[in-house]
Write an enzyme that holds these catalytic residues in place. Structure first.
Site, mmCIF file in Angstrom:
data_model
loop_
_atom_site.group_PDB
_atom_site.id
_atom_site.type_symbol
_atom_site.label_atom_id
_atom_site.label_comp_id
_atom_site.label_asym_id
_atom_site.label_seq_id
_atom_site.Cartn_x
_atom_site.Cartn_y
_atom_site.Cartn_z
ATOM 1 N N ARG A 103 0.882 -1.181 0.000
ATOM 2 C CA ARG A 103 0.000 0.000 0.000
ATOM 3 C C ARG A 103 0.907 1.215 0.000
ATOM 4 N NH1 ARG A 103 -5.255 1.455 3.593
ATOM 5 N NH2 ARG A 103 -6.076 0.040 2.018
ATOM 6 N N HIS A 130 -7.406 0.891 -6.346
ATOM 7 C CA HIS A 130 -7.603 0.032 -5.171
ATOM 8 C C HIS A 130 -8.312 -1.249 -5.642
ATOM 9 C CE1 HIS A 130 -7.848 -1.184 -1.125
ATOM 10 N NE2 HIS A 130 -8.651 -0.283 -0.610
ATOM 11 N N GLN A 133 -10.227 -3.748 -3.202
ATOM 12 C CA GLN A 133 -11.509 -3.244 -2.719
ATOM 13 C C GLN A 133 -12.601 -3.472 -3.757
ATOM 14 O OE1 GLN A 133 -12.338 -1.531 0.401
ATOM 15 N NE2 GLN A 133 -14.330 -2.114 -0.417
ATOM 16 N N ASP A 225 -17.199 7.425 -1.461
ATOM 17 C CA ASP A 225 -15.921 7.275 -0.747
ATOM 18 C C ASP A 225 -15.578 8.646 -0.159
ATOM 19 O OD1 ASP A 225 -13.435 6.389 0.162
ATOM 20 O OD2 ASP A 225 -12.460 6.503 -1.805
ATOM 21 N N CYS A 265 -16.438 2.088 0.731
ATOM 22 C CA CYS A 265 -15.295 1.207 1.008
ATOM 23 C C CYS A 265 -14.817 1.337 2.453
ATOM 24 C CB CYS A 265 -14.166 1.489 0.030
ATOM 25 S SG CYS A 265 -13.533 3.157 0.112
ATOM 26 N N ARG A 293 -14.024 -8.357 2.004
ATOM 27 C CA ARG A 293 -12.604 -8.172 1.682
ATOM 28 C C ARG A 293 -11.842 -9.463 1.987
ATOM 29 N NH1 ARG A 293 -10.461 -3.049 1.781
ATOM 30 N NH2 ARG A 293 -8.666 -4.091 0.850
HETATM 31 N N1 CP Z 1 -11.279 0.106 2.566
HETATM 32 C C1 CP Z 1 -9.995 -0.022 2.975
HETATM 33 O O1 CP Z 1 -9.073 -0.279 2.202
HETATM 34 O O2 CP Z 1 -9.848 0.112 4.316
HETATM 35 P P1 CP Z 1 -8.458 0.267 5.107
HETATM 36 O O3 CP Z 1 -7.858 1.580 4.687
HETATM 37 O O4 CP Z 1 -8.848 0.228 6.541
HETATM 38 O O5 CP Z 1 -7.562 -0.875 4.734
HETATM 39 N N1 NVA Z 2 -9.895 6.883 -1.335
HETATM 40 C C1 NVA Z 2 -9.519 6.434 -0.027
HETATM 41 C C2 NVA Z 2 -9.790 4.962 0.127
HETATM 42 C C3 NVA Z 2 -9.491 4.408 1.487
HETATM 43 C C4 NVA Z 2 -9.687 2.955 1.585
HETATM 44 C C5 NVA Z 2 -8.055 6.755 0.221
HETATM 45 O O1 NVA Z 2 -7.237 6.551 -0.675
HETATM 46 O O2 NVA Z 2 -7.726 7.192 1.327
#
Ligand code: CP
Ligand code: NVA
Length: 314
Positions: A103, A130, A133, A225, A265, A293
């Site tokens: 990530r 992502h 997700q 989101d 999400c 997930r």
């Molecule tokens: N939706 C999602 O990816 O959640 P986290 O940021 O908690 O992993």
């Molecule tokens: N768009 C958000 C998604 C979090 C899971 C971010 O990137 O923070």
């Protein structure tokens, strides 16, 4: 040939259908108390350059449930943070691990790791995409509707990593995507163009709006989101102002199909992109969505780590 999940488009439509079917069967297996261990003795490395709750726990626990183990590495505690190159790190990880998940901020970092590593590399979120997700989200819709065919998905809000991932998904899987973003917050233009191109073959329809009401009209799914993604905290004040009037609230949801499901999400910000009434209301499926997930990612791990995945799970 090793396979990566740098973005959803690394998968075929058949792969995604397989992931959905396998996630459903792994979910059933887990609820019945049975457990097969197709990843016994395998190890997943996970690098986090940004925080995570769902992704971290679901991948870590998922790997253990499949008989393997996960090693969680915080970005600031590995030598990459002190300048060791992505290429050298990729070579090293490939000697210890069976798959590597990351990530991070730049999509290019995931692409470079994938190019240099001999093991599958999984994108656990970048500023651009992502994929894990959206795969869990597709599974959640499939679970409730029995099909993705003909689904009308409305995405309301920021043209961010989730929006781009939904464009990939619609282009590939051939459903209807109505996306509303405020002016200046549109999704990535290349991702949009390639989704529109794929739509010609897949039967998808992709429409963009700058009015949430138009996107939501008649939708089966209303998706939103955060307005302020990770790494954008300095823009928070401007974004809160620019997104005024874009909340997914009851009056907006009432324009969708009667039994439309509301998805997010998470993490959610009640009173910003979504009202508490909607998030905690009867049409919200966000908790099942988050649970999924786990099941979807277990299927992803099997697909990428086991060459014979499609023989084990037909
Ligand atoms: N939706 C999602 O990816 O959640 P986290 O940021 O908690 O992993
Ligand atoms: N768009 C958000 C998604 C979090 C899971 C971010 O990137 O923070």
């Amino acid at each position: 040939m090793k396979r990566d999940l740098r973005r959803l488009l690394d998968l075929s439509r058949e792969d995604i259908e397989w992931i959905i079917r396998t996630a459903a069967s792994l979910k059933k297996e887990r609820k019945s108390g049975a457990s097969s261990k197709p990843l016994e003795g395998r190890s997943l490395g996970m690098i986090f350059q940004k925080p995570s709750t769902r992704t971290r726990v679901s991948f870590e626990v998922g790997m253990v449930q499949l008989g393997g183990q996960a090693v969680v590495l915080s970005g600031d505690q590995i030598q990459m943070s002190r300048g060791e190159s992505v290429a050298d790190s990729a070579r090293i990880f490939s000697r210890y691990l069976d798959a590597l998940a990351i990530r991070t901020f730049a999509q290019e970092q995931v692409d470079e790791l994938a190019a240099m590593a001999d093991i599958p590399v999984i994108n656990m979120l970048t500023d651009k995409y992502h994929p894990c997700q959206v795969l869990a989200d597709l599974f959640t819709i499939y679970e409730r509707k029995g099909t993705l065919e003909g689904a009308r998905v409305a995405y309301v809000g920021d043209g961010n990593n989730m929006a781009n991932s939904w464009l990939n998904a619609a282009g590939l899987m051939g459903f209807h995507l109505m996306m509303a973003t405020p002016k200046g917050y549109e999704p990535d233009s290349q991702t949009l163009a390639s989704a529109q191109d794929m739509a010609k073959n897949s039967g998808a329809s992709i429409e963009l709006f700058d009015d949430p009401k138009q996107a939501v009209a008649g939708a089966d799914v209303v998706y939103t989101d955060t307005w302020i993604s990770m790494g954008q905290d300095e823009e928070a004040k401007k974004r809160l102002a620019d997104f005024k009037g874009w909340q997914v609230d009851q009056s907006l949801v009432s324009l969708a199909a009667r039994e439309a499901m509301v998805m997010h999400c998470l993490p959610a910000h009640r009173g910003e992109e979504i009202s508490a009434q909607v998030l905690d209301g009867p049409q919200s499926v966000v908790w099942d969505q988050a649970e999924n997930r786990l099941h979807a990612q277990k299927a992803i791990l099997i697909l990428l780590i086991r060459d014979d995945a499609k023989k084990i799970f037909a």
